[in-house]
Scaffold this motif. Structure first.
Motif, PDB file in Angstrom:
ATOM      1  N   ILE A  68       0.807  -1.229   0.000  1.00  0.00           N
ATOM      2  CA  ILE A  68       0.000   0.000   0.000  1.00  0.00           C
ATOM      3  C   ILE A  68       0.839   1.277   0.000  1.00  0.00           C
ATOM      4  O   ILE A  68       0.543   2.207  -0.763  1.00  0.00           O
ATOM      5  CB  ILE A  68      -1.030  -0.052   1.136  1.00  0.00           C
ATOM      6  CG1 ILE A  68      -2.146  -1.048   0.758  1.00  0.00           C
ATOM      7  CG2 ILE A  68      -1.622   1.328   1.415  1.00  0.00           C
ATOM      8  CD1 ILE A  68      -3.135  -1.357   1.859  1.00  0.00           C
ATOM      9  N   PRO A  69       1.912   1.390   0.800  1.00  0.00           N
ATOM     10  CA  PRO A  69       2.719   2.610   0.696  1.00  0.00           C
ATOM     11  C   PRO A  69       3.274   2.832  -0.715  1.00  0.00           C
ATOM     12  O   PRO A  69       3.354   3.977  -1.188  1.00  0.00           O
ATOM     13  CB  PRO A  69       3.850   2.374   1.706  1.00  0.00           C
ATOM     14  CG  PRO A  69       3.290   1.398   2.689  1.00  0.00           C
ATOM     15  CD  PRO A  69       2.411   0.496   1.869  1.00  0.00           C
ATOM     16  N   VAL A  70       3.632   1.738  -1.377  1.00  0.00           N
ATOM     17  CA  VAL A  70       4.172   1.846  -2.734  1.00  0.00           C
ATOM     18  C   VAL A  70       3.064   2.225  -3.717  1.00  0.00           C
ATOM     19  O   VAL A  70       3.262   3.059  -4.609  1.00  0.00           O
ATOM     20  CB  VAL A  70       4.845   0.520  -3.133  1.00  0.00           C
ATOM     21  CG1 VAL A  70       5.311   0.556  -4.581  1.00  0.00           C
ATOM     22  CG2 VAL A  70       6.024   0.228  -2.211  1.00  0.00           C
ATOM     23  N   ILE A  71       1.882   1.628  -3.559  1.00  0.00           N
ATOM     24  CA  ILE A  71       0.736   1.977  -4.398  1.00  0.00           C
ATOM     25  C   ILE A  71       0.434   3.476  -4.281  1.00  0.00           C
ATOM     26  O   ILE A  71       0.154   4.157  -5.282  1.00  0.00           O
ATOM     27  CB  ILE A  71      -0.502   1.154  -3.988  1.00  0.00           C
ATOM     28  CG1 ILE A  71      -0.320  -0.328  -4.331  1.00  0.00           C
ATOM     29  CG2 ILE A  71      -1.774   1.715  -4.619  1.00  0.00           C
ATOM     30  CD1 ILE A  71      -0.440  -0.676  -5.781  1.00  0.00           C
ATOM     31  N   LEU A  72       0.498   4.006  -3.070  1.00  0.00           N
ATOM     32  CA  LEU A  72       0.217   5.427  -2.883  1.00  0.00           C
ATOM     33  C   LEU A  72       1.302   6.298  -3.505  1.00  0.00           C
ATOM     34  O   LEU A  72       1.017   7.402  -3.998  1.00  0.00           O
ATOM     35  CB  LEU A  72       0.039   5.736  -1.403  1.00  0.00           C
ATOM     36  CG  LEU A  72      -1.161   5.050  -0.737  1.00  0.00           C
ATOM     37  CD1 LEU A  72      -1.286   5.475   0.722  1.00  0.00           C
ATOM     38  CD2 LEU A  72      -2.453   5.321  -1.492  1.00  0.00           C
ATOM     39  N   ASP A  73       2.550   5.801  -3.533  1.00  0.00           N
ATOM     40  CA  ASP A  73       3.597   6.517  -4.265  1.00  0.00           C
ATOM     41  C   ASP A  73       3.292   6.526  -5.765  1.00  0.00           C
ATOM     42  O   ASP A  73       3.492   7.538  -6.446  1.00  0.00           O
ATOM     43  CB  ASP A  73       4.954   5.852  -4.024  1.00  0.00           C
ATOM     44  CG  ASP A  73       5.531   6.162  -2.653  1.00  0.00           C
ATOM     45  OD1 ASP A  73       5.050   7.112  -2.007  1.00  0.00           O
ATOM     46  OD2 ASP A  73       6.459   5.441  -2.228  1.00  0.00           O
ATOM     47  N   PHE A  74       2.818   5.377  -6.275  1.00  0.00           N
ATOM     48  CA  PHE A  74       2.423   5.327  -7.690  1.00  0.00           C
ATOM     49  C   PHE A  74       1.356   6.383  -7.967  1.00  0.00           C
ATOM     50  O   PHE A  74       1.419   7.106  -8.962  1.00  0.00           O
ATOM     51  CB  PHE A  74       1.847   3.954  -8.060  1.00  0.00           C
ATOM     52  CG  PHE A  74       2.781   2.784  -7.924  1.00  0.00           C
ATOM     53  CD1 PHE A  74       4.138   2.961  -7.716  1.00  0.00           C
ATOM     54  CD2 PHE A  74       2.289   1.483  -8.008  1.00  0.00           C
ATOM     55  CE1 PHE A  74       4.989   1.861  -7.592  1.00  0.00           C
ATOM     56  CE2 PHE A  74       3.125   0.393  -7.889  1.00  0.00           C
ATOM     57  CZ  PHE A  74       4.476   0.578  -7.678  1.00  0.00           C
ATOM     58  N   CYS A  75       0.363   6.420  -7.086  1.00  0.00           N
ATOM     59  CA  CYS A  75      -0.752   7.348  -7.289  1.00  0.00           C
ATOM     60  C   CYS A  75      -0.277   8.805  -7.280  1.00  0.00           C
ATOM     61  O   CYS A  75      -0.760   9.627  -8.074  1.00  0.00           O
ATOM     62  CB  CYS A  75      -1.820   7.133  -6.222  1.00  0.00           C
ATOM     63  SG  CYS A  75      -2.711   5.562  -6.383  1.00  0.00           S
ATOM     64  N   LYS A  76       0.641   9.123  -6.397  1.00  0.00           N
ATOM     65  CA  LYS A  76       1.189  10.479  -6.364  1.00  0.00           C
ATOM     66  C   LYS A  76       1.838  10.822  -7.704  1.00  0.00           C
ATOM     67  O   LYS A  76       1.620  11.903  -8.264  1.00  0.00           O
ATOM     68  CB  LYS A  76       2.207  10.603  -5.228  1.00  0.00           C
ATOM     69  CG  LYS A  76       2.854  11.983  -5.092  1.00  0.00           C
ATOM     70  CD  LYS A  76       3.775  12.009  -3.880  1.00  0.00           C
ATOM     71  CE  LYS A  76       4.400  13.399  -3.700  1.00  0.00           C
ATOM     72  NZ  LYS A  76       5.350  13.722  -4.790  1.00  0.00           N
ATOM     73  N   ASP A  77       2.641   9.900  -8.225  1.00  0.00           N
ATOM     74  CA  ASP A  77       3.287  10.127  -9.520  1.00  0.00           C
ATOM     75  C   ASP A  77       2.264  10.243 -10.642  1.00  0.00           C
ATOM     76  O   ASP A  77       2.418  11.066 -11.553  1.00  0.00           O
ATOM     77  CB  ASP A  77       4.261   8.987  -9.825  1.00  0.00           C
ATOM     78  CG  ASP A  77       5.498   9.021  -8.947  1.00  0.00           C
ATOM     79  OD1 ASP A  77       5.732  10.058  -8.280  1.00  0.00           O
ATOM     80  OD2 ASP A  77       6.232   8.007  -8.906  1.00  0.00           O
ATOM     81  N   ILE A  78       1.228   9.409 -10.589  1.00  0.00           N
ATOM     82  CA  ILE A  78       0.186   9.454 -11.621  1.00  0.00           C
ATOM     83  C   ILE A  78      -0.488  10.823 -11.616  1.00  0.00           C
ATOM     84  O   ILE A  78      -0.703  11.431 -12.671  1.00  0.00           O
ATOM     85  CB  ILE A  78      -0.838   8.315 -11.410  1.00  0.00           C
ATOM     86  CG1 ILE A  78      -0.187   6.960 -11.692  1.00  0.00           C
ATOM     87  CG2 ILE A  78      -2.062   8.519 -12.314  1.00  0.00           C
ATOM     88  CD1 ILE A  78      -1.020   5.767 -11.248  1.00  0.00           C
TER      89      ILE A  78
END
Length: 484
Positions: free
Chosen positions: A124-134
């Motif tokens: 989940i922390p990594v998914i949220l990093d993806f979302c920030k970049d998106i």
């Protein structure tokens, strides 16, 4: 058409190649760009070589790029596909190994149960990093297609906290439908019409028609029990069908770890599973399978590279959702599938904030879900038990709340059937310490967890599980494939 697709975790070599060739089965997509990104440079190099070979052999203008710089890969992307496995097989081995010390025997351990919950804490922390970049560098309105497990938790986090247009994708419904069509004697799965609804890996075929004829519970039970293979491989699924009245999408082994009734007693486990393949209930079966698959790809890569030079055959396009979703959104050729989205009343007797898996149609306007579905009460009750665990797990992963994480694990149906609260508290501490490098949100809590472990009073055991098999060597795999 010319647009950009980014694939995160593209080092999942075989799966990425499948998605890529599926997408290129759409004639309008010949001139797209596919940007591959992964933290594993070796795997990234392998998949880049494979896809370059596909493009060259088919004389396509498709552009393939590869980089370990995720933001660069995401720049201007209209679609982002995630296939990540945070922590890789090393962390996954702990998801299976440590719970076994406390008597918890998992076949897969990637959705809920002790392993799935910790998998979610890593992802989940990594998914949220993806979302920030998106949000910051992808094309406006970019769509995030999540294939990574734990499906519901990852999708929940991306929607609720990542604030990105997200859909979760899985192939369990398609595979279950293929089984049903086969046992009923259909010439093709296309003869079967169905409504399948629930949550990921606990989705239920609540309405079945074969060539327009309604299929009832008794006919379906008889068909499965008469099948020479499934009657042995799917014993637990058939038992659930008898008791619930509907068939579950999930494999025999995976389903067994979502329910509190079939894997809680070691002497009972072998009664319900089948050892002909990992997916039917073997202890740590998917970990063994994944390890063997990785070793096979690395050893046999020259063969895979040679095979990549074959022409793309649209007739062999897979039933993975991604390419069909992109085709519907871009060309308006309508696609019907089963998608993981926020409930918001789609399934009337599941919580509105849950991530459900249910039928929908896709066209240029996006995903149009079929609303107003009610699950049979027992199916809803089973799903709600998992949803409650998922909700706590997501909120714990975002907040770094160790107490909430332990409560989530305690409320898991199988864990609760096997372990005491004291055992759960110690087990979670042990998993946090073992996986600390992938759990930045719990950095503040690791020293205290390590201190508690040093004084732990709960006795554990060195147990490999009720039905464990060793990882096969490359030579053994070669011999088996040759024999088959």
């Amino acid at each position: 058409m010319s647009f950009k697709i980014a694939i995160i975790g593209a080092g999942s070599v075989g799966f990425t190649k499948k998605l890529f060739t599926d997408i290129l089965c759409v004639p309008e997509f010949r001139e797209i760009e596919v940007a591959l990104t992964d933290i594993n440079e070796s795997n990234l190099s392998m998949i880049k070589s494979l896809l370059d070979k596909v493009v060259e052999a088919n004389g396509l203008p498709t552009k393939v790029t590869a980089t370990t710089d995720r933001r660069r890969a995401l720049e201007g992307a209209r679609y982002i596909i995630s296939c990540v496995r945070v922590g890789g097989l090393e962390a996954y081995a702990d998801d299976i190994r440590i719970p076994l010390k406390y008597g918890i025997d998992q076949c897969v351990g990637d959705t809920i149960c002790a392993g799935g919950i910790l998998y979610g804490q890593r992802n989940i922390p990594v998914i949220l990093d993806f979302c920030k970049d998106i949000r910051e560098v992808a094309a406006p309105g970019a769509k995030f297609l999540n294939y990574a497990n734990p499906m519901a938790m990852n999708t929940w986090a991306a929607i609720e906290y990542g604030k990105v247009d997200t859909v979760g994708l899985c192939h369990g419904v398609q595979h279950g439908a293929e089984q049903i069509a086969e046992v009923l004697g259909a010439k093709s799965p296309s003869e079967l019409d169905y409504i399948c609804s629930g949550i990921n890996h606990q989705t239920w075929f609540i309405n079945l028609k074969l060539n327009g004829r309604n299929i009832g519970k008794d006919e379906l039970i008889a068909a499965f029990e008469a099948h020479p293979v499934y009657s042995q491989q799917e014993k637990l699924r058939i038992d659930v069908l008898k008791r619930f009245g509907v068939y579950s999408t999930e494999s025999n082994g995976h389903l067994s770890e979502y329910l509190p009734w079939y894997r809680k007693r070691p002497d009972e486990i072998t009664r319900w599973i089948d050892m002909s393949d990992w997916i039917h209930g073997e202890t740590g079966g998917y970990l063994r399978h994944s390890t063997e698959t990785r070793n096979w790809f690395e050893t046999e890569f020259p063969t895979f590279l040679e095979q990549a030079g074959r022409p793309i055959d649209p007739a062999r396009r897979s039933n993975e959702h991604a390419s069909h979703i992109l085709e519907a959104l871009e060309t308006n050729r309508i696609y019907r599938g089963h998608f993981n989205v926020k409930n918001n009343g789609i399934i009337t007797n599941l919580p509105s904030d849950a991530i459900i898996e249910s039928p929908g149609f896709i066209d240029r306007f996006g995903i149009n879900m079929v609303a107003g579905i009610a699950l049979p009460e027992a199916c809803a009750a089973t799903c709600i038990s998992s949803i409650n665990v998922q909700r706590m797990s997501v909120h714990a992963a975002v907040s770094g709340d160790v107490d909430l994480l332990k409560l989530a694990v305690l409320h898991d149906p199988l864990v609760g059937a096997v372990a005491t609260p004291e055992e759960v508290w110690q087990m979670v501490d042990e998993m946090l310490v073992a996986q600390a490098r992938w759990l930045p949100q719990y950095a503040h809590a690791i020293p205290a967890a390590r201190e508690r472990l040093s004084k732990g009073t709960v006795k554990t055991r060195d147990w490999t599980g009720a039905a464990r098999r060793q990882v096969r060597s490359i030579e053994e795999l070669r011999a088996e494939k040759k024999s088959a």
